[in-house]
Design an enzyme around this catalytic site. Structure first.
Site, PDB file in Angstrom:
ATOM      1  N   GLU A  92      88.236 -21.280  60.396  1.00  0.00           N
ATOM      2  CA  GLU A  92      88.010 -21.727  61.785  1.00  0.00           C
ATOM      3  C   GLU A  92      86.769 -21.055  62.369  1.00  0.00           C
ATOM      4  OE1 GLU A  92      90.788 -24.197  61.299  1.00  0.00           O
ATOM      5  OE2 GLU A  92      90.292 -23.993  63.413  1.00  0.00           O
TER       6      GLU A  92
ATOM      7  N   ARG B  23      60.168 -28.060  55.581  1.00  0.00           N
ATOM      8  CA  ARG B  23      59.138 -29.094  55.471  1.00  0.00           C
ATOM      9  C   ARG B  23      58.069 -28.898  56.554  1.00  0.00           C
ATOM     10  NH1 ARG B  23      59.661 -33.612  58.513  1.00  0.00           N
ATOM     11  NH2 ARG B  23      58.744 -34.975  56.942  1.00  0.00           N
TER      12      ARG B  23
ATOM     13  N   ASP C 123      56.401 -37.574  62.377  1.00  0.00           N
ATOM     14  CA  ASP C 123      57.851 -37.709  62.161  1.00  0.00           C
ATOM     15  C   ASP C 123      58.504 -38.311  63.388  1.00  0.00           C
ATOM     16  OD1 ASP C 123      58.177 -36.583  59.682  1.00  0.00           O
ATOM     17  OD2 ASP C 123      58.680 -34.602  60.422  1.00  0.00           O
TER      18      ASP C 123
HETATM   19  N1  LIG Z   1      83.512 -23.087  63.183  1.00  0.00           N
HETATM   20  C1  LIG Z   1      84.386 -23.827  63.042  1.00  0.00           C
HETATM   21  C2  LIG Z   1      85.470 -24.755  62.913  1.00  0.00           C
HETATM   22  C3  LIG Z   1      86.224 -24.918  64.044  1.00  0.00           C
HETATM   23  C4  LIG Z   1      87.295 -25.768  63.997  1.00  0.00           C
HETATM   24  C5  LIG Z   1      87.592 -26.466  62.844  1.00  0.00           C
HETATM   25  C6  LIG Z   1      86.825 -26.305  61.705  1.00  0.00           C
HETATM   26  C7  LIG Z   1      85.766 -25.456  61.733  1.00  0.00           C
HETATM   27  C8  LIG Z   1      85.018 -25.429  60.438  1.00  0.00           C
HETATM   28  N2  LIG Z   1      83.869 -24.544  60.337  1.00  0.00           N
HETATM   29  C9  LIG Z   1      83.928 -23.281  59.887  1.00  0.00           C
HETATM   30  C10 LIG Z   1      82.657 -22.755  59.874  1.00  0.00           C
HETATM   31  C11 LIG Z   1      81.785 -23.777  60.310  1.00  0.00           C
HETATM   32  C12 LIG Z   1      80.419 -23.842  60.502  1.00  0.00           C
HETATM   33  C13 LIG Z   1      79.847 -25.005  61.005  1.00  0.00           C
HETATM   34  C14 LIG Z   1      80.645 -26.091  61.329  1.00  0.00           C
HETATM   35  C15 LIG Z   1      80.040 -27.291  61.937  1.00  0.00           C
HETATM   36  C16 LIG Z   1      78.787 -27.407  62.455  1.00  0.00           C
HETATM   37  C17 LIG Z   1      78.694 -28.711  62.990  1.00  0.00           C
HETATM   38  N3  LIG Z   1      77.629 -29.296  63.621  1.00  0.00           N
HETATM   39  N4  LIG Z   1      79.857 -29.304  62.772  1.00  0.00           N
HETATM   40  N5  LIG Z   1      80.706 -28.424  62.124  1.00  0.00           N
HETATM   41  C18 LIG Z   1      82.014 -26.054  61.107  1.00  0.00           C
HETATM   42  C19 LIG Z   1      82.574 -24.895  60.602  1.00  0.00           C
END
Ligand SMILES: N#Cc1ccccc1Cn1ccc2ccc(-c3cc(N)[nH]n3)cc21
Length: 241
Positions: A114, A156, A171
């Protein structure tokens, strides 16, 4: 000056694509160097534990702060920006990528479960800038995919990595707008013709047409970008589109 990238993750194999193609060639040419580090190297128990239950209850697990602090102390050059992908982050945009590409390098902390104990970002801010960023409004299972996206977008823009500077200067998003359509041979394909202006040889007319198409596409697909443009960004000709 070599652009240095370090990534800390519990899934180092996930970052294997960083060795391929554009980034691979840039690394061979000494423009970019990449290090991928397994967070579990900095655990001190037999099970190499990196997570624990969340204080206050709630679903899932949270990544423990101590292994992260030890890893970052070893991996992060003083003053280097720490990038922490998170769904709760500020938007990662082309402007952010360009800003970071002008820095000496980046360290990425890939969370899983999480997320990472918030105190890691707070503690890391003592040794340099920390950016908690989102690559989009959806939730991934971890930070690794986001790091692959951001590394590609940033590297890039590192001088010398993309041969033809023009191909990055024009871009999408470089000028705050979406780029218009592109065409190549044949001029007529399955009953569909390339816009005549592009075959005219009239470079001024081509430039006007491309600008109009960029504005039209942006208004249609991303009106938010149009609204965010500075007042003086649009000429009278633009407003006539
Ligand atoms: N945090 C959190 C989280 C909170 C709730 C449920 C699942 C997660 C999974 N998670 C764990 C690490 C992590 C890193 C980046 C993302 C991420 C980035 C974008 N733009 N979307 N998701 C998700 C990540």
């Amino acid at each position: 000056m070599t652009f240095r990238i370090d990534v800390v993750t519990i899934f180092p194999d996930y970052l294997a694509p960083l060795r391929q193609s554009l980034l691979g060639r840039a690394a061979e040419r000494g423009l970019v160097s990449v290090g991928v580090h397994d967070l579990r190297q900095w655990t001190d128990d037999v099970h190499r534990t990196v997570d624990d239950a969340p204080y206050g209850g709630g679903p899932g697990m949270v990544m423990r702060p101590e292994p992260w602090a030890r890893a970052l102390a070893d991996v992060r050059p003083p003053g280097t920006r720490l990038v922490v992908p998170t769904p709760a982050g500020r938007p990662f945009t082309q402007a952010v990528a360009a800003e970071w590409a002008a820095e000496p390098g980046l360290v990425f902390a890939c969370g899983r479960y999480e997320g990472i104990d918030q105190r890691v970002a707070e503690w890391a801010a003592q040794d340099g800038p920390v950016s908690e960023v989102s690559i989009g409004d959806y939730v991934l299972a971890g930070g690794e995919s986001a790091v692959l996206v951001m590394v590609e977008a940033v590297t890039r823009l590192v001088p010398g990595v993309v041969g033809n500077r023009e191909s990055v200067e024009f871009d999408s998003h470089a000028d705050g707008l979406l780029e218009g359509p592109s065409y190549t041979r044949p001029a007529s394909w399955r009953g569909l013709d390339v816009p005549a202006v592009l075959l005219s040889g009239d470079h001024a007319a081509v430039a006007r047409w491309r600008r109009a198409e960029s504005l039209r596409r942006t208004a249609d697909r991303r009106p938010d970008l149009l609204a965010a443009l500075p007042e003086d960004a649009l000429s009278p000709d633009d407003r006539a589109v």
